[in-house]
Motif scaffolding. Structure first.
Motif, PDB file in Angstrom:
ATOM      1  N   TRP A 199       0.847  -1.189   0.000  1.00  0.00           N
ATOM      2  CA  TRP A 199       0.000   0.000   0.000  1.00  0.00           C
ATOM      3  C   TRP A 199       0.881   1.237   0.000  1.00  0.00           C
ATOM      4  O   TRP A 199       2.086   1.160   0.178  1.00  0.00           O
ATOM      5  N   LEU A 200       0.255   2.371  -0.242  1.00  0.00           N
ATOM      6  CA  LEU A 200       0.961   3.645  -0.330  1.00  0.00           C
ATOM      7  C   LEU A 200       0.397   4.622   0.691  1.00  0.00           C
ATOM      8  O   LEU A 200      -0.815   4.642   0.937  1.00  0.00           O
ATOM      9  N   ILE A 201       1.272   5.428   1.264  1.00  0.00           N
ATOM     10  CA  ILE A 201       0.860   6.489   2.181  1.00  0.00           C
ATOM     11  C   ILE A 201       1.290   7.810   1.580  1.00  0.00           C
ATOM     12  O   ILE A 201       2.457   7.996   1.231  1.00  0.00           O
ATOM     13  N   VAL A 202       0.318   8.704   1.438  1.00  0.00           N
ATOM     14  CA  VAL A 202       0.598  10.061   0.976  1.00  0.00           C
ATOM     15  C   VAL A 202       0.550  10.963   2.198  1.00  0.00           C
ATOM     16  O   VAL A 202      -0.496  11.076   2.853  1.00  0.00           O
ATOM     17  N   ALA A 203       1.680  11.585   2.520  1.00  0.00           N
ATOM     18  CA  ALA A 203       1.780  12.448   3.696  1.00  0.00           C
ATOM     19  C   ALA A 203       2.028  13.891   3.276  1.00  0.00           C
ATOM     20  O   ALA A 203       2.926  14.166   2.475  1.00  0.00           O
ATOM     21  N   ARG A 204       1.194  14.755   3.815  1.00  0.00           N
ATOM     22  CA  ARG A 204       1.334  16.197   3.633  1.00  0.00           C
ATOM     23  C   ARG A 204       1.395  16.810   5.026  1.00  0.00           C
ATOM     24  O   ARG A 204       1.006  16.144   5.991  1.00  0.00           O
ATOM     25  N   PRO A 205       1.847  18.048   5.155  1.00  0.00           N
ATOM     26  CA  PRO A 205       1.886  18.640   6.497  1.00  0.00           C
ATOM     27  C   PRO A 205       0.523  18.536   7.190  1.00  0.00           C
ATOM     28  O   PRO A 205      -0.497  18.958   6.657  1.00  0.00           O
ATOM     29  N   GLY A 206       0.512  17.863   8.332  1.00  0.00           N
ATOM     30  CA  GLY A 206      -0.704  17.754   9.129  1.00  0.00           C
ATOM     31  C   GLY A 206      -1.668  16.649   8.743  1.00  0.00           C
ATOM     32  O   GLY A 206      -2.685  16.460   9.395  1.00  0.00           O
ATOM     33  N   THR A 207      -1.384  15.895   7.696  1.00  0.00           N
ATOM     34  CA  THR A 207      -2.297  14.824   7.283  1.00  0.00           C
ATOM     35  C   THR A 207      -1.536  13.715   6.564  1.00  0.00           C
ATOM     36  O   THR A 207      -0.492  13.949   5.963  1.00  0.00           O
ATOM     37  N   ALA A 208      -2.073  12.519   6.638  1.00  0.00           N
ATOM     38  CA  ALA A 208      -1.521  11.380   5.902  1.00  0.00           C
ATOM     39  C   ALA A 208      -2.668  10.429   5.607  1.00  0.00           C
ATOM     40  O   ALA A 208      -3.578  10.259   6.426  1.00  0.00           O
ATOM     41  N   ASN A 209      -2.627   9.823   4.421  1.00  0.00           N
ATOM     42  CA  ASN A 209      -3.672   8.898   4.005  1.00  0.00           C
ATOM     43  C   ASN A 209      -3.066   7.629   3.434  1.00  0.00           C
ATOM     44  O   ASN A 209      -2.095   7.676   2.682  1.00  0.00           O
ATOM     45  N   ARG A 210      -3.687   6.512   3.788  1.00  0.00           N
ATOM     46  CA  ARG A 210      -3.278   5.201   3.301  1.00  0.00           C
ATOM     47  C   ARG A 210      -4.162   4.832   2.114  1.00  0.00           C
ATOM     48  O   ARG A 210      -5.392   4.868   2.203  1.00  0.00           O
ATOM     49  N   TRP A 211      -3.539   4.449   0.998  1.00  0.00           N
ATOM     50  CA  TRP A 211      -4.231   4.084  -0.239  1.00  0.00           C
ATOM     51  C   TRP A 211      -3.915   2.646  -0.589  1.00  0.00           C
ATOM     52  O   TRP A 211      -2.742   2.258  -0.633  1.00  0.00           O
ATOM     53  N   GLU A 212      -4.971   1.849  -0.850  1.00  0.00           N
ATOM     54  CA  GLU A 212      -4.755   0.445  -1.205  1.00  0.00           C
ATOM     55  C   GLU A 212      -5.992  -0.140  -1.862  1.00  0.00           C
ATOM     56  O   GLU A 212      -7.093   0.397  -1.737  1.00  0.00           O
TER      57      GLU A 212
ATOM     58  N   TRP B 109      -8.666  -0.763 -13.081  1.00  0.00           N
ATOM     59  CA  TRP B 109      -9.267  -1.989 -12.559  1.00  0.00           C
ATOM     60  C   TRP B 109      -9.959  -1.748 -11.217  1.00  0.00           C
ATOM     61  O   TRP B 109     -10.029  -2.639 -10.374  1.00  0.00           O
ATOM     62  N   ILE B 110     -10.520  -0.594 -11.023  1.00  0.00           N
ATOM     63  CA  ILE B 110     -11.111  -0.214  -9.745  1.00  0.00           C
ATOM     64  C   ILE B 110     -12.265  -1.127  -9.324  1.00  0.00           C
ATOM     65  O   ILE B 110     -12.514  -1.323  -8.146  1.00  0.00           O
ATOM     66  N   ASP B 111     -12.958  -1.700 -10.296  1.00  0.00           N
ATOM     67  CA  ASP B 111     -14.119  -2.553 -10.004  1.00  0.00           C
ATOM     68  C   ASP B 111     -13.823  -4.042 -10.145  1.00  0.00           C
ATOM     69  O   ASP B 111     -14.746  -4.859 -10.150  1.00  0.00           O
ATOM     70  N   THR B 112     -12.545  -4.410 -10.260  1.00  0.00           N
ATOM     71  CA  THR B 112     -12.175  -5.806 -10.460  1.00  0.00           C
ATOM     72  C   THR B 112     -11.095  -6.193  -9.461  1.00  0.00           C
ATOM     73  O   THR B 112     -10.156  -5.433  -9.226  1.00  0.00           O
ATOM     74  N   TYR B 113     -11.238  -7.383  -8.885  1.00  0.00           N
ATOM     75  CA  TYR B 113     -10.214  -7.913  -7.977  1.00  0.00           C
ATOM     76  C   TYR B 113     -10.105  -9.420  -8.189  1.00  0.00           C
ATOM     77  O   TYR B 113     -11.105 -10.133  -8.156  1.00  0.00           O
ATOM     78  N   ARG B 114      -8.891  -9.879  -8.426  1.00  0.00           N
ATOM     79  CA  ARG B 114      -8.581 -11.306  -8.492  1.00  0.00           C
ATOM     80  C   ARG B 114      -7.250 -11.513  -7.785  1.00  0.00           C
ATOM     81  O   ARG B 114      -6.277 -10.796  -8.058  1.00  0.00           O
ATOM     82  N   VAL B 115      -7.216 -12.496  -6.907  1.00  0.00           N
ATOM     83  CA  VAL B 115      -5.984 -12.779  -6.178  1.00  0.00           C
ATOM     84  C   VAL B 115      -4.848 -13.065  -7.156  1.00  0.00           C
ATOM     85  O   VAL B 115      -3.760 -12.503  -7.039  1.00  0.00           O
ATOM     86  N   PHE B 116      -5.122 -13.927  -8.138  1.00  0.00           N
ATOM     87  CA  PHE B 116      -4.105 -14.269  -9.130  1.00  0.00           C
ATOM     88  C   PHE B 116      -4.769 -14.413 -10.487  1.00  0.00           C
ATOM     89  O   PHE B 116      -5.840 -15.012 -10.572  1.00  0.00           O
ATOM     90  N   PRO B 117      -4.232 -13.862 -11.497  1.00  0.00           N
ATOM     91  CA  PRO B 117      -2.948 -13.165 -11.596  1.00  0.00           C
ATOM     92  C   PRO B 117      -3.061 -11.677 -11.281  1.00  0.00           C
ATOM     93  O   PRO B 117      -2.100 -10.951 -11.369  1.00  0.00           O
ATOM     94  N   GLY B 118      -4.217 -11.216 -10.906  1.00  0.00           N
ATOM     95  CA  GLY B 118      -4.506  -9.816 -10.664  1.00  0.00           C
ATOM     96  C   GLY B 118      -5.716  -9.448 -11.491  1.00  0.00           C
ATOM     97  O   GLY B 118      -6.277 -10.303 -12.185  1.00  0.00           O
ATOM     98  N   PRO B 119      -6.160  -8.281 -11.405  1.00  0.00           N
ATOM     99  CA  PRO B 119      -5.627  -7.159 -10.623  1.00  0.00           C
ATOM    100  C   PRO B 119      -5.948  -7.307  -9.134  1.00  0.00           C
ATOM    101  O   PRO B 119      -7.014  -7.773  -8.769  1.00  0.00           O
ATOM    102  N   ASN B 120      -4.998  -6.900  -8.311  1.00  0.00           N
ATOM    103  CA  ASN B 120      -5.153  -6.953  -6.863  1.00  0.00           C
ATOM    104  C   ASN B 120      -4.429  -5.767  -6.235  1.00  0.00           C
ATOM    105  O   ASN B 120      -4.115  -4.797  -6.930  1.00  0.00           O
ATOM    106  N   SER B 121      -4.173  -5.852  -4.944  1.00  0.00           N
ATOM    107  CA  SER B 121      -3.539  -4.723  -4.248  1.00  0.00           C
ATOM    108  C   SER B 121      -2.193  -4.367  -4.856  1.00  0.00           C
ATOM    109  O   SER B 121      -1.850  -3.185  -4.995  1.00  0.00           O
ATOM    110  N   ASN B 122      -1.422  -5.369  -5.229  1.00  0.00           N
ATOM    111  CA  ASN B 122      -0.100  -5.112  -5.788  1.00  0.00           C
ATOM    112  C   ASN B 122      -0.174  -4.555  -7.203  1.00  0.00           C
ATOM    113  O   ASN B 122       0.697  -3.797  -7.622  1.00  0.00           O
ATOM    114  N   THR B 123      -1.226  -4.915  -7.924  1.00  0.00           N
ATOM    115  CA  THR B 123      -1.442  -4.335  -9.256  1.00  0.00           C
ATOM    116  C   THR B 123      -1.632  -2.832  -9.115  1.00  0.00           C
ATOM    117  O   THR B 123      -1.041  -2.051  -9.863  1.00  0.00           O
ATOM    118  N   PHE B 124      -2.468  -2.428  -8.150  1.00  0.00           N
ATOM    119  CA  PHE B 124      -2.708  -0.998  -7.928  1.00  0.00           C
ATOM    120  C   PHE B 124      -1.415  -0.264  -7.592  1.00  0.00           C
ATOM    121  O   PHE B 124      -1.100   0.781  -8.176  1.00  0.00           O
TER     122      PHE B 124
END
Length: 144
Positions: free
Chosen positions: A28-41, A99-114
């Motif tokens: 996953w990714l974290i975007v941090a700005r002064p005073g805030t941070a958000n986790r994206w996954e 692939w926002i509306d699709t999820y497959r463990v293998f071969p993807g798209p999944n969290s690592n695809t994003f």
């Protein structure tokens, strides 16, 4: 020259996945700005957090929480121009991730695809990032 851009950091995190896939990692990714941070996954279930778009979630879990098989760990941090560009790509993902509306463990798209999609060519996930190669084999650059 004074830098008028607020200080932005983008962090790449990973944690081992529980169960039969214990060798695989969820990124996953974290975007941090002064005073805030958000986790994206991307998560296997859509609509699990207050802020979500299909399988894409913002702040589903605490910033550094693991996913059930040990703690999360930071792999890389970007600052400066790279962080600004990555933050924009991540924060625009609700409109652009193909692939926002699709999820497959293998071969993807999944969290690592994003995550690999967001990072593009700036960083390549390791072999534990199952689904990372889906971006390369099923290239789609915009939602249809």
């Amino acid at each position: 020259m004074i830098d008028l851009e607020p200080q932005i950091a983008v962090d790449l995190w990973a944690a081992r996945i529980p169960g039969f896939a214990c060798i695989a990692e969820h990124h996953w990714l974290i975007v941090a700005r002064p005073g805030t941070a958000n986790r994206w996954e991307v998560w296997q279930t859509p609509g699990e957090s207050e802020v979500s778009w299909g399988h894409l979630h913002c702040d589903l879990l605490r910033l550094t929480s693991g996913v059930g098989n040990g703690p999360g760990r930071m792999l890389h941090r970007w600052t400066g121009t790279d962080a600004c560009e990555l933050a924009q790509r991540i924060e625009e993902a609700p409109s652009n991730y193909p692939w926002i509306d699709t999820y497959r463990v293998f071969p993807g798209p999944n969290s690592n695809t994003f995550v690999q999609w967001a990072l593009a060519d700036i960083y390549k996930l390791g072999w534990r990032g199952i689904g990372r190669a889906y971006v390369r084999y099923c290239p789609v650059h915009s939602r249809e």
